[in-house]
Design a protein around this motif. Structure first.
Motif, short mmCIF file in Angstrom:
data_model
loop_
_atom_site.label_atom_id
_atom_site.label_comp_id
_atom_site.label_asym_id
_atom_site.label_seq_id
_atom_site.Cartn_x
_atom_site.Cartn_y
_atom_site.Cartn_z
N GLU A 85 0.83 -1.21 0.00
CA GLU A 85 0.00 0.00 0.00
C GLU A 85 0.86 1.26 0.00
OE1 GLU A 85 -2.03 -3.48 1.40
OE2 GLU A 85 -0.30 -2.51 2.32
N GLN A 86 1.93 1.24 0.79
CA GLN A 86 2.83 2.40 0.82
C GLN A 86 3.53 2.58 -0.53
OE1 GLN A 86 5.08 1.03 4.22
NE2 GLN A 86 4.23 2.63 5.53
N LYS A 87 3.91 1.46 -1.17
CA LYS A 87 4.54 1.55 -2.49
C LYS A 87 3.56 2.14 -3.50
CE LYS A 87 7.84 -2.22 -2.07
NZ LYS A 87 8.20 -3.56 -2.54
N ALA A 88 2.32 1.67 -3.46
CA ALA A 88 1.31 2.15 -4.40
C ALA A 88 1.06 3.64 -4.23
CB ALA A 88 0.00 1.38 -4.22
N ALA A 89 1.19 4.13 -3.00
CA ALA A 89 0.99 5.55 -2.71
C ALA A 89 2.28 6.35 -2.91
CB ALA A 89 0.49 5.73 -1.28
N ASN A 90 3.35 5.69 -3.37
CA ASN A 90 4.64 6.34 -3.57
C ASN A 90 5.13 7.03 -2.30
OD1 ASN A 90 6.80 6.69 -5.27
ND2 ASN A 90 6.05 8.64 -6.10
N ALA A 91 5.03 6.31 -1.17
CA ALA A 91 5.36 6.86 0.15
C ALA A 91 6.86 7.13 0.29
CB ALA A 91 4.90 5.90 1.23
N ASP A 92 7.18 8.10 1.08
CA ASP A 92 8.56 8.45 1.41
C ASP A 92 8.96 7.70 2.68
OD1 ASP A 92 10.96 9.56 2.22
OD2 ASP A 92 10.30 11.63 1.99
N PRO A 93 9.95 6.79 2.60
CA PRO A 93 10.32 6.01 3.79
C PRO A 93 10.79 6.87 4.97
CG PRO A 93 11.90 5.66 2.02
CD PRO A 93 10.76 6.44 1.45
N LEU A 94 11.39 8.02 4.68
CA LEU A 94 11.82 8.90 5.77
C LEU A 94 10.62 9.39 6.58
CD1 LEU A 94 14.68 11.02 4.22
CD2 LEU A 94 14.83 9.67 6.30
N LYS A 95 9.50 9.57 5.92
CA LYS A 95 8.30 10.06 6.61
C LYS A 95 7.42 8.94 7.14
CE LYS A 95 8.00 14.46 4.19
NZ LYS A 95 9.01 14.46 3.17
N GLU A 96 7.38 7.81 6.43
CA GLU A 96 6.49 6.71 6.80
C GLU A 96 7.07 5.79 7.86
OE1 GLU A 96 3.34 6.00 5.69
OE2 GLU A 96 3.38 7.90 4.63
N ILE A 97 8.39 5.66 7.92
CA ILE A 97 9.01 4.64 8.77
C ILE A 97 9.89 5.22 9.87
CG2 ILE A 97 10.57 2.65 8.79
CD1 ILE A 97 9.67 2.23 5.80
N LEU A 98 10.83 6.06 9.51
CA LEU A 98 11.86 6.51 10.45
C LEU A 98 11.26 7.08 11.72
CD1 LEU A 98 14.85 6.96 11.06
CD2 LEU A 98 14.67 9.15 9.89
N LEU A 99 11.61 6.48 12.84
CA LEU A 99 11.22 6.90 14.19
C LEU A 99 9.74 6.75 14.49
CD1 LEU A 99 13.53 9.98 14.75
CD2 LEU A 99 13.98 7.57 15.22
N LYS A 100 9.02 5.96 13.71
CA LYS A 100 7.62 5.67 14.00
C LYS A 100 7.58 4.72 15.19
CE LYS A 100 3.64 3.28 12.07
NZ LYS A 100 3.22 2.41 10.98
N THR A 101 6.80 5.07 16.20
CA THR A 101 6.69 4.21 17.38
C THR A 101 6.12 2.86 16.96
OG1 THR A 101 6.38 6.12 18.81
CG2 THR A 101 5.70 3.99 19.68
N TYR A 102 6.74 1.80 17.46
CA TYR A 102 6.29 0.44 17.17
C TYR A 102 5.63 -0.10 18.43
CZ TYR A 102 6.30 -4.40 15.63
OH TYR A 102 5.91 -5.67 15.28
N ASN A 103 4.31 -0.11 18.45
CA ASN A 103 3.56 -0.47 19.65
C ASN A 103 3.33 -1.97 19.80
OD1 ASN A 103 3.15 2.22 20.58
ND2 ASN A 103 1.65 2.47 18.94
N ASP A 104 3.73 -2.77 18.81
CA ASP A 104 3.42 -4.20 18.82
C ASP A 104 4.62 -5.07 19.19
OD1 ASP A 104 0.76 -3.76 18.01
OD2 ASP A 104 1.37 -3.61 15.92
#
Length: 168
Positions: A85-104
């Protein structure tokens, strides 16, 4: 069954070690203290992310990633391949992933970070239900980074069934 699971775990752990080889230590060590758009860091991160995307495709796995476990027990995503889904939306990994809290973070993931010992985990998170290999390292700043590789449980079960049918 055990030999099939061992083979799956060997594949996962080799891939997790590969993630460790792809990700420069500076990415993890500097993650909390750097601006995302600072050119050196963002260029290094993007280069590592592109390598990670190529590697996950070649390995045929669902996810390859690094998660940082802070000393206070908080987990956050450092780097991961993008979801379809992120690829289809052409997501920026710096904004989508880096330092995102992982609650699981599972109990096994937390234990691997605490003991700094390689672990196999079966857990469900927001991305799905996976068998994983976690390879932790303690960085020079004392923070533990877990390098991981995931295979969907449905793929694990398919391999187990195929092995069972071949050995009947």
């Amino acid at each position: 069954r055990q030999s099939t699971l061992k083979g799956i775990d060997d594949i996962l752990c080799a891939a997790a070690e590969g993630v460790r080889a792809i990700i420069p230590p500076s990415i993890a060590e500097q993650a909390e203290n750097v601006e995302r758009d600072e050119p050196f860091y963002s260029d290094t991160y993007r280069t590592a992310h592109e390598s990670l995307e190529r590697y996950v495709d070649a390995a045929g796995l669902e996810f390859l990633y690094a998660i940082v476990m802070r000393k206070d027990g908080t987990a956050y995503e450092l780097i991961s391949n993008l979801t379809p889904e992120q690829k289809a939306a052409n997501a920026d990994p710096l904004k989508e992933i880096l330092l995102k809290t992982y609650n699981d973070a599972s109990p096994i993931m937390r234990e691997a970070a605490r003991t700094v010992k390689r672990s196999i985990d079966v857990a469900e998170d927001e991305y799905g239900y996976f068998r994983s290999c976690l390879v932790p390292i303690k960085l020079s700043n004392g923070v533990v980074t877990l390098f991981g590789a995931d295979m969907e449980i449905s793929d694990v079960n398919e391999r187990l069934l195929r092995d069972l049918l071949m050995n009947v």
